[in-house]
Structure formats: C-alpha cells, structure tokens
Design a protein around this motif. Structure first.
Motif, PDB file in Angstrom:
ATOM      1  N   TYR A  90     -13.317  -1.918 -40.751  1.00 43.48           N
ATOM      2  CA  TYR A  90     -12.682  -0.612 -40.883  1.00 43.48           C
ATOM      3  C   TYR A  90     -11.464  -0.553 -39.979  1.00 43.48           C
ATOM      4  O   TYR A  90     -11.575  -0.669 -38.767  1.00 43.48           O
ATOM      5  N   ILE A  91     -10.294  -0.358 -40.597  1.00 40.81           N
ATOM      6  CA  ILE A  91      -9.041  -0.343 -39.852  1.00 40.81           C
ATOM      7  C   ILE A  91      -8.445   1.065 -39.939  1.00 40.81           C
ATOM      8  O   ILE A  91      -8.124   1.535 -41.031  1.00 40.81           O
ATOM      9  N   PRO A  92      -8.327   1.752 -38.811  1.00 38.03           N
ATOM     10  CA  PRO A  92      -7.761   3.098 -38.836  1.00 38.03           C
ATOM     11  C   PRO A  92      -6.303   3.076 -39.258  1.00 38.03           C
ATOM     12  O   PRO A  92      -5.543   2.211 -38.846  1.00 38.03           O
ATOM     13  N   LEU A  93      -5.930   4.027 -40.111  1.00 39.12           N
ATOM     14  CA  LEU A  93      -4.538   4.168 -40.537  1.00 39.12           C
ATOM     15  C   LEU A  93      -3.845   5.268 -39.740  1.00 39.12           C
ATOM     16  O   LEU A  93      -2.848   5.826 -40.175  1.00 39.12           O
ATOM     17  N   LEU A  94      -4.401   5.550 -38.586  1.00 41.52           N
ATOM     18  CA  LEU A  94      -3.807   6.470 -37.613  1.00 41.52           C
ATOM     19  C   LEU A  94      -3.326   5.611 -36.460  1.00 41.52           C
ATOM     20  O   LEU A  94      -4.130   4.944 -35.794  1.00 41.52           O
ATOM     21  N   ASN A  95      -2.016   5.565 -36.251  1.00 46.27           N
ATOM     22  CA  ASN A  95      -1.447   4.738 -35.184  1.00 46.27           C
ATOM     23  C   ASN A  95      -1.878   5.259 -33.820  1.00 46.27           C
ATOM     24  O   ASN A  95      -2.071   6.451 -33.623  1.00 46.27           O
ATOM     25  N   ASN A  96      -2.022   4.342 -32.883  1.00 41.02           N
ATOM     26  CA  ASN A  96      -2.390   4.646 -31.490  1.00 41.02           C
ATOM     27  C   ASN A  96      -3.764   5.304 -31.361  1.00 41.02           C
ATOM     28  O   ASN A  96      -3.988   6.085 -30.428  1.00 41.02           O
ATOM     29  N   ILE A  97      -4.683   4.995 -32.261  1.00 36.34           N
ATOM     30  CA  ILE A  97      -6.014   5.599 -32.162  1.00 36.34           C
ATOM     31  C   ILE A  97      -6.727   5.168 -30.885  1.00 36.34           C
ATOM     32  O   ILE A  97      -7.517   5.926 -30.334  1.00 36.34           O
ATOM     33  N   GLU A  98      -6.415   3.971 -30.384  1.00 30.40           N
ATOM     34  CA  GLU A  98      -7.057   3.509 -29.152  1.00 30.40           C
ATOM     35  C   GLU A  98      -6.687   4.397 -27.968  1.00 30.40           C
ATOM     36  O   GLU A  98      -7.438   4.499 -27.007  1.00 30.40           O
ATOM     37  N   LYS A  99      -5.549   5.105 -28.055  1.00 28.91           N
ATOM     38  CA  LYS A  99      -5.155   6.046 -27.005  1.00 28.91           C
ATOM     39  C   LYS A  99      -5.652   7.458 -27.319  1.00 28.91           C
ATOM     40  O   LYS A  99      -6.045   8.194 -26.432  1.00 28.91           O
ATOM     41  N   ILE A 100      -5.629   7.834 -28.599  1.00 31.38           N
ATOM     42  CA  ILE A 100      -6.017   9.178 -29.017  1.00 31.38           C
ATOM     43  C   ILE A 100      -7.526   9.370 -28.941  1.00 31.38           C
ATOM     44  O   ILE A 100      -8.011  10.382 -28.463  1.00 31.38           O
ATOM     45  N   ASN A 101      -8.269   8.384 -29.445  1.00 28.57           N
ATOM     46  CA  ASN A 101      -9.735   8.476 -29.484  1.00 28.57           C
ATOM     47  C   ASN A 101     -10.323   7.078 -29.299  1.00 28.57           C
ATOM     48  O   ASN A 101     -10.773   6.453 -30.254  1.00 28.57           O
ATOM     49  N   PRO A 102     -10.338   6.561 -28.055  1.00 28.26           N
ATOM     50  CA  PRO A 102     -10.806   5.191 -27.820  1.00 28.26           C
ATOM     51  C   PRO A 102     -12.271   4.974 -28.203  1.00 28.26           C
ATOM     52  O   PRO A 102     -12.643   3.897 -28.642  1.00 28.26           O
TER      53      PRO A 102
END
Length: 153
Positions: A90-102
C-alpha cells in the motif's frame, strides 16, 4: 426517517483534499476519486482511514460505498500493488505522509510485510523445556539425518 447525507474527505497529492458523496456504488466512488485526483486508469486505488484500515473498495464494486466508509471521516488515497505471493503493498498518494501521519505510514509498511504467524504458532507449541511438543514433532518433516538413520542398513 432521515438519511445521512454526509460526505467523506479524501486527502491526496501535496496536502490536497476533495469531498466525495459515498451514497453510490463503490465502483462509482472509485471512478470519481480517480477522476478528481487524476489517477491513471491502470493504477489500483483504494482508501485507508487514519487508523490504518484499508477499505477494499475495488473488491466490493457491487456494494454501496457508504457501507464501507463513514460520513464526515477523512481518508488517505492509496495505490495498491497487488502481489502474486504474499501481502499487497500500500503506497500512500499523499505526499509527505511520513511527516503528516508517521503512525499511519508505519502501519501501511507493516501490512506489506509477510506474516510471521506460522513462526509464532510454532513457538506457542514448544514445551517449557524449549523442545518441540509431541504435536509439533509429529507435524515436522524429518531432517536428512533423521531420514538416513531410519533407512535399513
């Protein structure tokens, strides 16, 4: 009798979001998400809630989407890479998700790992002495040494 006419929020891209009405078939919802979020037709997309629950919209095309998603909730658009053997990725299509919701990124990465369930089940069957239980021993395939020792000489 009042119907819940609420919408869902889908986050994607560079912290973009779009509203969608889930009171339609899941196929229709996926088509509208694909169109609005500019996803190619050859990419399998789905939604994941903020707790890490994948909604599996593509596997339920005949159901109404409101049975799988909750109105007024926020979802992250994801790309699903189908695996021949093992779990999907599963690859998030929301950039910077590791910063937004790690935490969500960690959950998505963990879902893509092969299960270690069989190893845990074997460990539970071990006796207190650390040796395999009788049940475990009877299920285990013999090693080459064990096979040689059982062969007639």
């Amino acid at each position: 009798m009042s119907l819940d006419q609420s919408f869902i929020v889908v986050k994607y891209g560079d912290d973009q979001e779009a509203l969608f009405n889930p009171w339609c078939s899941t196929q229709t919802l996926v088509d509208w998400i694909r169109r609005k979020c500019e996803c190619p037709k050859d990419v399998v997309i789905d939604l994941v809630d903020l707790d890490g629950q994948v909604k599996n919209l593509s596997g339920s095309s005949e159901e109404y989407a409101n049975e799988l998603v909750t109105g007024r909730e926020t979802y992250i658009l994801i790309h699903v890479e189908k695996a021949d053997n093992g779990p999907n990725r599963y690859i998030p299509l929301l950039n910077n998700i590791e910063k937004i919701n790690p935490e969500l990124m960690i959950k998505l990465n963990n879902m893509a790992r092969p299960s270690t369930r069989n190893k845990r089940e074997r460990t539970k069957k071990m006796s207190r002495s650390g040796k395999p239980s009788k049940l475990e021993s009877s299920l285990k395939r013999p090693t080459s040494t064990e096979r040689r020792s059982k062969q007639p000489k």
